[in-house]
Design a protein around this motif. Structure first.
Motif, PDB file in Angstrom:
ATOM      1  N   ILE A  13     -38.820  -0.133  -8.860  1.00  0.00           N
ATOM      2  CA  ILE A  13     -39.505  -1.252  -8.201  1.00  0.00           C
ATOM      3  C   ILE A  13     -40.994  -1.249  -8.546  1.00  0.00           C
ATOM      4  O   ILE A  13     -41.580  -2.274  -8.900  1.00  0.00           O
ATOM      5  N   VAL A  14     -41.603  -0.071  -8.452  1.00  0.00           N
ATOM      6  CA  VAL A  14     -43.034   0.046  -8.755  1.00  0.00           C
ATOM      7  C   VAL A  14     -43.295  -0.306 -10.219  1.00  0.00           C
ATOM      8  O   VAL A  14     -44.288  -0.985 -10.538  1.00  0.00           O
ATOM      9  N   ASN A  15     -42.409   0.119 -11.110  1.00  0.00           N
ATOM     10  CA  ASN A  15     -42.585  -0.194 -12.539  1.00  0.00           C
ATOM     11  C   ASN A  15     -42.409  -1.678 -12.817  1.00  0.00           C
ATOM     12  O   ASN A  15     -43.138  -2.248 -13.642  1.00  0.00           O
ATOM     13  N   ILE A  16     -41.437  -2.313 -12.163  1.00  0.00           N
ATOM     14  CA  ILE A  16     -41.256  -3.762 -12.328  1.00  0.00           C
ATOM     15  C   ILE A  16     -42.527  -4.498 -11.908  1.00  0.00           C
ATOM     16  O   ILE A  16     -43.018  -5.388 -12.603  1.00  0.00           O
ATOM     17  N   ILE A  17     -43.074  -4.115 -10.765  1.00  0.00           N
ATOM     18  CA  ILE A  17     -44.291  -4.766 -10.255  1.00  0.00           C
ATOM     19  C   ILE A  17     -45.454  -4.564 -11.232  1.00  0.00           C
ATOM     20  O   ILE A  17     -46.209  -5.497 -11.526  1.00  0.00           O
ATOM     21  N   LYS A  18     -45.565  -3.353 -11.766  1.00  0.00           N
ATOM     22  CA  LYS A  18     -46.667  -3.046 -12.685  1.00  0.00           C
ATOM     23  C   LYS A  18     -46.533  -3.804 -13.997  1.00  0.00           C
ATOM     24  O   LYS A  18     -47.495  -4.412 -14.495  1.00  0.00           O
ATOM     25  N   LEU A  19     -45.319  -3.805 -14.558  1.00  0.00           N
ATOM     26  CA  LEU A  19     -45.112  -4.438 -15.863  1.00  0.00           C
ATOM     27  C   LEU A  19     -45.103  -5.960 -15.767  1.00  0.00           C
ATOM     28  O   LEU A  19     -45.604  -6.653 -16.652  1.00  0.00           O
ATOM     29  N   PHE A  40     -39.661  -5.344   4.514  1.00  0.00           N
ATOM     30  CA  PHE A  40     -39.741  -6.644   3.850  1.00  0.00           C
ATOM     31  C   PHE A  40     -38.361  -7.122   3.425  1.00  0.00           C
ATOM     32  O   PHE A  40     -38.035  -8.310   3.570  1.00  0.00           O
ATOM     33  N   MET A  41     -37.544  -6.220   2.892  1.00  0.00           N
ATOM     34  CA  MET A  41     -36.184  -6.606   2.495  1.00  0.00           C
ATOM     35  C   MET A  41     -35.404  -7.148   3.682  1.00  0.00           C
ATOM     36  O   MET A  41     -34.662  -8.139   3.565  1.00  0.00           O
ATOM     37  N   SER A  42     -35.573  -6.508   4.824  1.00  0.00           N
ATOM     38  CA  SER A  42     -34.880  -6.982   6.017  1.00  0.00           C
ATOM     39  C   SER A  42     -35.352  -8.378   6.412  1.00  0.00           C
ATOM     40  O   SER A  42     -34.547  -9.269   6.695  1.00  0.00           O
ATOM     41  N   CYS A  43     -36.672  -8.590   6.393  1.00  0.00           N
ATOM     42  CA  CYS A  43     -37.222  -9.907   6.741  1.00  0.00           C
ATOM     43  C   CYS A  43     -36.775 -10.977   5.740  1.00  0.00           C
ATOM     44  O   CYS A  43     -36.579 -12.149   6.118  1.00  0.00           O
ATOM     45  N   ALA A  44     -36.622 -10.583   4.480  1.00  0.00           N
ATOM     46  CA  ALA A  44     -36.247 -11.528   3.437  1.00  0.00           C
ATOM     47  C   ALA A  44     -34.742 -11.743   3.349  1.00  0.00           C
ATOM     48  O   ALA A  44     -34.274 -12.561   2.543  1.00  0.00           O
ATOM     49  N   GLY A  45     -33.976 -10.987   4.152  1.00  0.00           N
ATOM     50  CA  GLY A  45     -32.532 -11.146   4.156  1.00  0.00           C
ATOM     51  C   GLY A  45     -31.847 -10.568   2.936  1.00  0.00           C
ATOM     52  O   GLY A  45     -30.770 -11.045   2.534  1.00  0.00           O
ATOM     53  N   LEU A  46     -32.431  -9.544   2.349  1.00  0.00           N
ATOM     54  CA  LEU A  46     -31.848  -8.916   1.161  1.00  0.00           C
ATOM     55  C   LEU A  46     -31.013  -7.712   1.580  1.00  0.00           C
ATOM     56  O   LEU A  46     -31.491  -6.834   2.301  1.00  0.00           O
ATOM     57  N   GLN A  55     -34.988 -10.506  -7.653  1.00  0.00           N
ATOM     58  CA  GLN A  55     -35.974 -11.479  -7.172  1.00  0.00           C
ATOM     59  C   GLN A  55     -37.356 -11.191  -7.750  1.00  0.00           C
ATOM     60  O   GLN A  55     -38.087 -12.117  -8.121  1.00  0.00           O
ATOM     61  N   LEU A  56     -37.715  -9.912  -7.834  1.00  0.00           N
ATOM     62  CA  LEU A  56     -39.031  -9.558  -8.377  1.00  0.00           C
ATOM     63  C   LEU A  56     -39.162  -9.985  -9.833  1.00  0.00           C
ATOM     64  O   LEU A  56     -40.212 -10.466 -10.263  1.00  0.00           O
ATOM     65  N   VAL A  57     -38.092  -9.806 -10.597  1.00  0.00           N
ATOM     66  CA  VAL A  57     -38.125 -10.150 -12.015  1.00  0.00           C
ATOM     67  C   VAL A  57     -38.169 -11.658 -12.228  1.00  0.00           C
ATOM     68  O   VAL A  57     -38.817 -12.160 -13.156  1.00  0.00           O
ATOM     69  N   ARG A  65     -45.082 -13.011  -1.811  1.00  0.00           N
ATOM     70  CA  ARG A  65     -44.741 -12.755  -0.405  1.00  0.00           C
ATOM     71  C   ARG A  65     -44.625 -11.251  -0.149  1.00  0.00           C
ATOM     72  O   ARG A  65     -45.043 -10.758   0.907  1.00  0.00           O
ATOM     73  N   LEU A  66     -44.066 -10.532  -1.131  1.00  0.00           N
ATOM     74  CA  LEU A  66     -43.961  -9.073  -0.990  1.00  0.00           C
ATOM     75  C   LEU A  66     -45.340  -8.434  -0.896  1.00  0.00           C
ATOM     76  O   LEU A  66     -45.594  -7.582  -0.028  1.00  0.00           O
TER      77      LEU A  66
END
Length: 273
Positions: A13-19, A40-46, A55-57, A65-66
């Motif tokens: 997750i951290v690498n996706i956000i960085k790249l 956040f995942m809970s609030c977003a219904g994931l 979703q991040l990609v 929002r994250l």
């Protein structure tokens, strides 16, 4: 959201956000950041980490929002009033010796503590020759701060904080009430420049007589704390001041010997000359 985040998934997750977006969270305290992502995942219904990664990609708005959710936004005007009293009595009189004063508020959130600093400077007769640079990672925070609009309901607590900090005037003179909000007076805001700055990846951009970075270090691991303290040291003028949060310390930092302690309880330090 019942699924926990494994260490491997967290790294992904951290690498996706960085790249994908250029935000580097690798130096953040892992346990705290994990908890906020799970909430956040809970609030977003994931239901799964796979959905989060997808979703991040594929969705930049989702990423925004994250970031808004996981970057800490707890703030208030004159937070820890005795800290501001110490600034008022021990630091600002020293800054008065400079013909021009530059102050950096790093991690300024939505601006409440920056506006507090502007009021302190105004009451000390220093605001007219001061430029405050207020930075944050979160662009939505900066947009709110730049507008200078705060909830009216918060003013009662802010008045109390202001009085406890040694406020010299009528607090209501510093804002105009508009329905359920207040607008901080332009005379204060015109001395403040809000802009995005990433403490992890960005570098020195000016020389300052005072840097305030309060309640940000508690979310960094030791390595990132050392990195940011070096950035602040390099950004301070000789004998410049650094203010941290009351739960933070530089005692264990590799650079602490280059600072002297001005007030141990309120975490105010000064770069040695």
């Amino acid at each position: 959201m019942k699924e926990d985040i494994s260490n491997a998934d967290f790294v992904d997750i951290v690498n996706i956000i960085k790249l994908q977006y250029g935000y580097d969270f690798t130096g953040y305290a892992q346990a705290s950041l994990k908890r906020r992502i799970v909430r956040f995942m809970s609030c977003a219904g994931l239901a799964t980490v796979f959905e989060l990664k997808y979703q991040l990609v594929n969705d930049a708005d989702f990423f925004n929002r994250l970031v808004q959710y996981i970057t800490v936004n707890v703030t208030e005007m004159f937070r820890d009033p005795l800290f501001y009293h110490t600034l008022r009595t021990q630091v600002l009189p020293k800054l008065a010796a400079y013909p021009n004063i530059k102050i950096w508020h790093a991690g300024c959130s939505t601006g409440e503590e920056v506006f507090s600093m502007a009021i302190l400077l105004h009451e000390a007769g220093l605001l007219g020759r001061t430029r405050i640079y207020a930075t944050d990672l979160n662009p939505m925070n900066l947009e709110k701060a730049n507008m200078g609009i705060l909830p009216l309901d918060n003013m009662k607590d802010y008045v109390y904080n202001y009085i406890q900090s040694g406020g010299l005037g009528d607090f209501s003179n510093y804002y105009t009430a508009r329905y359920d909000n207040v607008l901080i007076k332009k005379e204060l805001r015109k001395h403040i420049t809000f802009f995005q700055h990433n403490l992890v990846t960005d570098t020195v951009f000016n020389e300052f007589q005072l840097i305030c970075c309060r309640n940000v270090f508690i979310y960094f691991n030791r390595e990132l704390q050392n990195h940011v303290l070096q950035l602040f040291y390099d950004s301070l003028s000789p004998r410049g001041y650094l203010a941290m949060g009351i739960k933070e310390t530089m005692r264990f930092a590799s650079i602490h010997e280059k600072f002297e302690t001005i007030h141990a309880a309120h975490k105010i330090y000064r770069r040695k000359g």
